[in-house]
Scaffold this motif. Structure first.
Motif, PDB file in Angstrom:
ATOM      1  N   ASP A 123       0.721   3.795   1.780  1.00 33.36           N
ATOM      2  CA  ASP A 123       0.340   4.233   2.864  1.00 33.36           C
ATOM      3  C   ASP A 123       1.943   3.126   4.544  1.00 33.36           C
ATOM      4  OD1 ASP A 123      -0.909   2.592   3.239  1.00 33.36           O
ATOM      5  OD2 ASP A 123      -2.502   3.244   4.965  1.00 33.36           O
ATOM      6  N   THR A 124       2.805   2.368   3.496  1.00 31.82           N
ATOM      7  CA  THR A 124       3.225   1.613   4.755  1.00 31.82           C
ATOM      8  C   THR A 124       4.664   2.103   4.537  1.00 31.82           C
ATOM      9  OG1 THR A 124       2.810  -0.442   5.073  1.00 31.82           O
ATOM     10  CG2 THR A 124       2.679  -0.431   3.009  1.00 31.82           C
ATOM     11  N   ARG A 176       0.514  -1.041   0.065  1.00 28.00           N
ATOM     12  CA  ARG A 176      -0.019   0.209  -0.373  1.00 28.00           C
ATOM     13  C   ARG A 176       0.348   1.384   0.174  1.00 28.00           C
ATOM     14  NH1 ARG A 176      -4.789  -0.857   4.230  1.00 28.00           N
ATOM     15  NH2 ARG A 176      -3.477   1.201   4.733  1.00 28.00           N
TER      16      ARG A 176
END
Length: 200
Positions: free
Chosen positions: A93-94, A91
């Motif tokens: 946002d990781t 992802r």
């Protein structure tokens, strides 16, 4: 895109060969939490697309496998009961905990030897000649989808060190001499090589 940090080890339910393609069915738990039709999951380092699933006590995920994948990877040799490394696509946002892994297998390697240390193992893999120039000491490589650092290289081999967590949490802990594995070399090395080949 993937990171080479394995989320779980799943189990092959079946590989249905259909002429020059196949449908692979894999039982999983963690990676089945947020399944969506068309999602990407790396199976032993091969980026496959979810085409369906059967929920139950555990979930069996279905993947279409085309002829190119059967030819370039060890997926075509999978059988019911085989264990496979699984990772969902990263992802945005990781954290990128491993390295950039595309899930595009470059070739097949073979376990040459294993040397056991106190808390780790050194594993040597045979390397196809056409991939040798892309593998460098202290560089990255994905083996059956596992992001690893190269600890040594030779003309037709390379070595990696496996820590206890990698031995426990991936299928690499059970690979024996003679076993085949999927290899993906570092994508940056491939692009640099291609740029050098095509420069005027």
């Amino acid at each position: 895109m993937f990171t080479g940090i394995i989320e779980e080890v799943g189990e092959v339910v079946d590989l249905e060969l259909r002429g020059d393609s196949a449908v692979l069915h894999v039982r999983a738990a963690a990676v089945a939490d947020d399944l969506a039709h068309g999602a990407s999951i790396a199976v032993n380092g091969v980026c496959l697309t979810v085409v369906g699933w059967q929920a139950g006590e555990s979930t069996a995920i279905d993947f279409d496998v085309m002829g190119e994948t059967l030819k370039r990877s060890v997926v075509g040799g999978l059988a019911a009961g085989d264990r496979v490394n699984l990772e969902r696509a990263v992802r945005a946002d990781t954290r990128l905990g491993g390295h950039v892994v595309q899930g595009h297998v470059d070739g097949i390697g073979v376990v040459v030897s294993r040397t056991t240390g106190n808390e780790w193992e050194a594993v040597r893999f045979g390397l196809p000649a056409e991939l040798a120039r892309f593998v460098a000491e202290k560089g990255s490589v994905a083996i059956d989808g596992v992001s690893l650092t190269v600890t040594g290289v030779g003309p037709d081999w390379f070595e990696v060190g496996l820590i206890p967590e990698t031995l426990r949490a991936t299928t690499l802990g059970t690979k024996a001499a003679g076993d085949s594995v999927n290899l993906e070399v570092d994508v940056l090395a491939k692009y640099v090589a291609r740029l050098l080949e095509t420069r005027p």
